[in-house]
Design a protein around this motif. Structure first.
Motif, PDB file in Angstrom:
ATOM      1  N   MET A  84      14.923  15.565  -3.023  1.00  0.00           N
ATOM      2  CA  MET A  84      15.619  15.693  -4.308  1.00  0.00           C
ATOM      3  C   MET A  84      15.379  14.461  -5.177  1.00  0.00           C
ATOM      4  SD  MET A  84      19.220  17.367  -3.011  1.00  0.00           S
ATOM      5  CE  MET A  84      20.034  17.282  -4.607  1.00  0.00           C
ATOM      6  N   ILE A  85      15.358  13.271  -4.562  1.00  0.00           N
ATOM      7  CA  ILE A  85      15.075  12.031  -5.308  1.00  0.00           C
ATOM      8  C   ILE A  85      13.647  12.061  -5.841  1.00  0.00           C
ATOM      9  CG2 ILE A  85      14.768   9.525  -5.054  1.00  0.00           C
ATOM     10  CD1 ILE A  85      17.128   9.680  -2.966  1.00  0.00           C
ATOM     11  N   ALA A  86      12.705  12.476  -4.995  1.00  0.00           N
ATOM     12  CA  ALA A  86      11.302  12.545  -5.396  1.00  0.00           C
ATOM     13  C   ALA A  86      11.088  13.584  -6.499  1.00  0.00           C
ATOM     14  CB  ALA A  86      10.419  12.857  -4.187  1.00  0.00           C
ATOM     15  N   ASP A  87      11.892  14.644  -6.480  1.00  0.00           N
ATOM     16  CA  ASP A  87      11.790  15.700  -7.496  1.00  0.00           C
ATOM     17  C   ASP A  87      12.527  15.339  -8.788  1.00  0.00           C
ATOM     18  OD1 ASP A  87      10.349  17.211  -5.669  1.00  0.00           O
ATOM     19  OD2 ASP A  87      12.066  18.466  -5.108  1.00  0.00           O
ATOM     20  N   GLY A  88      13.366  14.291  -8.750  1.00  0.00           N
ATOM     21  CA  GLY A  88      14.155  13.922  -9.918  1.00  0.00           C
ATOM     22  C   GLY A  88      15.466  14.673 -10.026  1.00  0.00           C
ATOM     23  N   ALA A  89      15.864  15.385  -8.955  1.00  0.00           N
ATOM     24  CA  ALA A  89      17.099  16.173  -8.972  1.00  0.00           C
ATOM     25  C   ALA A  89      18.321  15.390  -8.471  1.00  0.00           C
ATOM     26  CB  ALA A  89      16.912  17.431  -8.117  1.00  0.00           C
ATOM     27  N   PRO A 110       0.810  -1.228   0.000  1.00  0.00           N
ATOM     28  CA  PRO A 110       0.000   0.000   0.000  1.00  0.00           C
ATOM     29  C   PRO A 110       0.846   1.282   0.000  1.00  0.00           C
ATOM     30  CG  PRO A 110      -0.897  -1.598   1.545  1.00  0.00           C
ATOM     31  CD  PRO A 110       0.430  -2.132   1.087  1.00  0.00           C
ATOM     32  N   LEU A 111       1.886   1.336   0.803  1.00  0.00           N
ATOM     33  CA  LEU A 111       2.729   2.534   0.836  1.00  0.00           C
ATOM     34  C   LEU A 111       3.509   2.693  -0.469  1.00  0.00           C
ATOM     35  CD1 LEU A 111       4.108   2.474   4.495  1.00  0.00           C
ATOM     36  CD2 LEU A 111       2.537   4.138   3.500  1.00  0.00           C
ATOM     37  N   LEU A 112       3.996   1.591  -1.022  1.00  0.00           N
ATOM     38  CA  LEU A 112       4.724   1.645  -2.285  1.00  0.00           C
ATOM     39  C   LEU A 112       3.810   2.162  -3.393  1.00  0.00           C
ATOM     40  CD1 LEU A 112       6.598  -1.786  -2.099  1.00  0.00           C
ATOM     41  CD2 LEU A 112       7.578   0.486  -1.693  1.00  0.00           C
ATOM     42  N   GLN A 113       2.605   1.634  -3.448  1.00  0.00           N
ATOM     43  CA  GLN A 113       1.665   2.048  -4.484  1.00  0.00           C
ATOM     44  C   GLN A 113       1.281   3.511  -4.337  1.00  0.00           C
ATOM     45  OE1 GLN A 113       0.885  -0.148  -6.992  1.00  0.00           O
ATOM     46  NE2 GLN A 113       0.077   1.689  -7.968  1.00  0.00           N
ATOM     47  N   GLN A 114       1.115   3.964  -3.106  1.00  0.00           N
ATOM     48  CA  GLN A 114       0.756   5.367  -2.861  1.00  0.00           C
ATOM     49  C   GLN A 114       1.880   6.288  -3.323  1.00  0.00           C
ATOM     50  OE1 GLN A 114      -0.347   6.218   1.204  1.00  0.00           O
ATOM     51  NE2 GLN A 114      -0.732   8.371   0.768  1.00  0.00           N
ATOM     52  N   ALA A 115       3.142   5.937  -3.026  1.00  0.00           N
ATOM     53  CA  ALA A 115       4.275   6.759  -3.469  1.00  0.00           C
ATOM     54  C   ALA A 115       4.361   6.778  -4.987  1.00  0.00           C
ATOM     55  CB  ALA A 115       5.579   6.234  -2.865  1.00  0.00           C
ATOM     56  N   MET A 133       9.362   4.871   5.172  1.00  0.00           N
ATOM     57  CA  MET A 133       9.213   6.082   4.385  1.00  0.00           C
ATOM     58  C   MET A 133       9.402   5.655   2.942  1.00  0.00           C
ATOM     59  SD  MET A 133      11.695   9.427   4.147  1.00  0.00           S
ATOM     60  CE  MET A 133      11.151  10.276   5.604  1.00  0.00           C
ATOM     61  N   ALA A 134       8.382   5.859   2.112  1.00  0.00           N
ATOM     62  CA  ALA A 134       8.434   5.461   0.701  1.00  0.00           C
ATOM     63  C   ALA A 134       8.663   6.707  -0.150  1.00  0.00           C
ATOM     64  CB  ALA A 134       7.143   4.762   0.299  1.00  0.00           C
ATOM     65  N   ILE A 135       9.785   6.703  -0.870  1.00  0.00           N
ATOM     66  CA  ILE A 135      10.226   7.869  -1.646  1.00  0.00           C
ATOM     67  C   ILE A 135      10.144   7.522  -3.127  1.00  0.00           C
ATOM     68  CG2 ILE A 135      12.169   9.428  -2.082  1.00  0.00           C
ATOM     69  CD1 ILE A 135      13.164   8.152   0.800  1.00  0.00           C
ATOM     70  N   PRO A 136       9.317   8.229  -3.885  1.00  0.00           N
ATOM     71  CA  PRO A 136       9.258   7.948  -5.320  1.00  0.00           C
ATOM     72  C   PRO A 136      10.575   8.342  -5.988  1.00  0.00           C
ATOM     73  CG  PRO A 136       7.971   9.903  -4.794  1.00  0.00           C
ATOM     74  CD  PRO A 136       8.447   9.332  -3.491  1.00  0.00           C
ATOM     75  N   VAL A 137      11.100   7.477  -6.847  1.00  0.00           N
ATOM     76  CA  VAL A 137      12.323   7.780  -7.589  1.00  0.00           C
ATOM     77  C   VAL A 137      11.884   8.270  -8.967  1.00  0.00           C
ATOM     78  CG1 VAL A 137      14.491   6.879  -8.506  1.00  0.00           C
ATOM     79  CG2 VAL A 137      13.597   5.994  -6.335  1.00  0.00           C
ATOM     80  N   ARG A 138      12.113   9.559  -9.202  1.00  0.00           N
ATOM     81  CA  ARG A 138      11.654  10.187 -10.439  1.00  0.00           C
ATOM     82  C   ARG A 138      12.818  10.325 -11.415  1.00  0.00           C
ATOM     83  NH1 ARG A 138       6.956  12.716 -10.494  1.00  0.00           N
ATOM     84  NH2 ARG A 138       7.066  13.080  -8.261  1.00  0.00           N
ATOM     85  N   PHE A 139      12.530  10.000 -12.674  1.00  0.00           N
ATOM     86  CA  PHE A 139      13.507  10.158 -13.750  1.00  0.00           C
ATOM     87  C   PHE A 139      12.784  10.736 -14.958  1.00  0.00           C
ATOM     88  CE2 PHE A 139      15.641   8.341 -17.547  1.00  0.00           C
ATOM     89  CZ  PHE A 139      16.857   8.991 -17.423  1.00  0.00           C
ATOM     90  N   ILE A 194       6.292  11.640  -1.187  1.00  0.00           N
ATOM     91  CA  ILE A 194       6.880  10.828  -0.121  1.00  0.00           C
ATOM     92  C   ILE A 194       5.777  10.519   0.891  1.00  0.00           C
ATOM     93  CG2 ILE A 194       8.551  10.810   1.780  1.00  0.00           C
ATOM     94  CD1 ILE A 194      10.269  12.770   0.065  1.00  0.00           C
ATOM     95  N   VAL A 195       5.639   9.245   1.234  1.00  0.00           N
ATOM     96  CA  VAL A 195       4.634   8.841   2.219  1.00  0.00           C
ATOM     97  C   VAL A 195       5.309   8.019   3.307  1.00  0.00           C
ATOM     98  CG1 VAL A 195       2.693   8.895   0.620  1.00  0.00           C
ATOM     99  CG2 VAL A 195       3.982   6.802   0.876  1.00  0.00           C
ATOM    100  N   GLU A 196       4.718   8.034   4.474  1.00  0.00           N
ATOM    101  CA  GLU A 196       5.297   7.306   5.596  1.00  0.00           C
ATOM    102  C   GLU A 196       4.192   6.603   6.363  1.00  0.00           C
ATOM    103  OE1 GLU A 196       7.786   8.430   9.611  1.00  0.00           O
ATOM    104  OE2 GLU A 196       8.290   9.523   7.789  1.00  0.00           O
ATOM    105  N   GLY A 197       4.536   5.439   6.902  1.00  0.00           N
ATOM    106  CA  GLY A 197       3.571   4.701   7.693  1.00  0.00           C
ATOM    107  C   GLY A 197       4.231   3.523   8.363  1.00  0.00           C
TER     108      GLY A 197
END
Length: 180
Positions: free
Chosen positions: A153-158, A81-86, A110-116, A92-95
């Motif tokens: 920065m990871i979530a933003d793709g920077a 669920p947390l992975l899918q939400q991110a 803490m689930a951090i989306p990795v954006r590219f 970034i989501v936490e639970g």
């Protein structure tokens, strides 16, 4: 035989070469991130049939791991669920996740989306046992604050920065020093 990130991503995902290269750059730097976070970091990608696959795992040099087993190459279950939400929100989501019986304490994620290139291609997680009885010191608060800056920065793709892939065995760890 230990599978590489490239092997696992070809086997379990539809990631393109440039996306795998981005993840490889992240792994080249993530020893430092694990040290800053005082937690295990795991890299997950969505697979087929709604599964999430663990592509990589790093343990911190600054704290104790919560995982005695290596889950690289296996499907995630309770974290979904947390992975899918991110993945779907790009935020970034936490639970709390219900860990198996090997963990005496509740596990936080803490689930951090990795954006590219504007697209979320994976989810990086910080996973740790919630130790409510111990208050973190100034050093730990500072390090975790730095980790949170990197997370955004990871979530933003920077981050990670583009360029040649670093050799993770030679990459600095937090004990080598940190300058903001």
């Amino acid at each position: 035989f230990r599978s590489t990130l490239g092997d696992l991503s070809r086997q379990f995902s539809t990631l393109e070469r440039e996306q795998v290269d981005h993840l490889q750059r992240l792994l080249g730097e993530w020893g430092l991130l694990a040290d800053l976070s005082f937690a295990d970091l795991l890299l997950y990608v969505p697979g087929d049939e709604g599964r999430w696959i663990v592509l990589a795992h790093v343990r911190p040099a600054t704290g104790q791991t919560i995982y005695q087993h290596d889950y690289v190459g296996t499907a995630a279950d309770i974290e979904k669920p947390l992975l899918q939400q991110a993945l779907t929100t790009g935020e970034i989501v936490e639970g709390e996740i219900d860990e198996d019986e090997s963990s005496a304490e509740p596990v936080r994620m803490m689930a951090i989306p990795v954006r590219f290139e504007g697209q979320v291609i994976a989810v990086l997680t910080r996973e740790w046992a919630s130790r409510s009885s111990r208050q973190p010191g100034e050093l730990e608060r500072t390090y975790v604050g730095l980790f949170q800056r990197f997370s955004q920065m990871i979530a933003d793709g920077a981050f990670p920065f583009s360029g040649p892939v670093a050799d993770s065995s030679a990459a600095p760890r937090v004990g080598d020093g940190v300058m903001v």
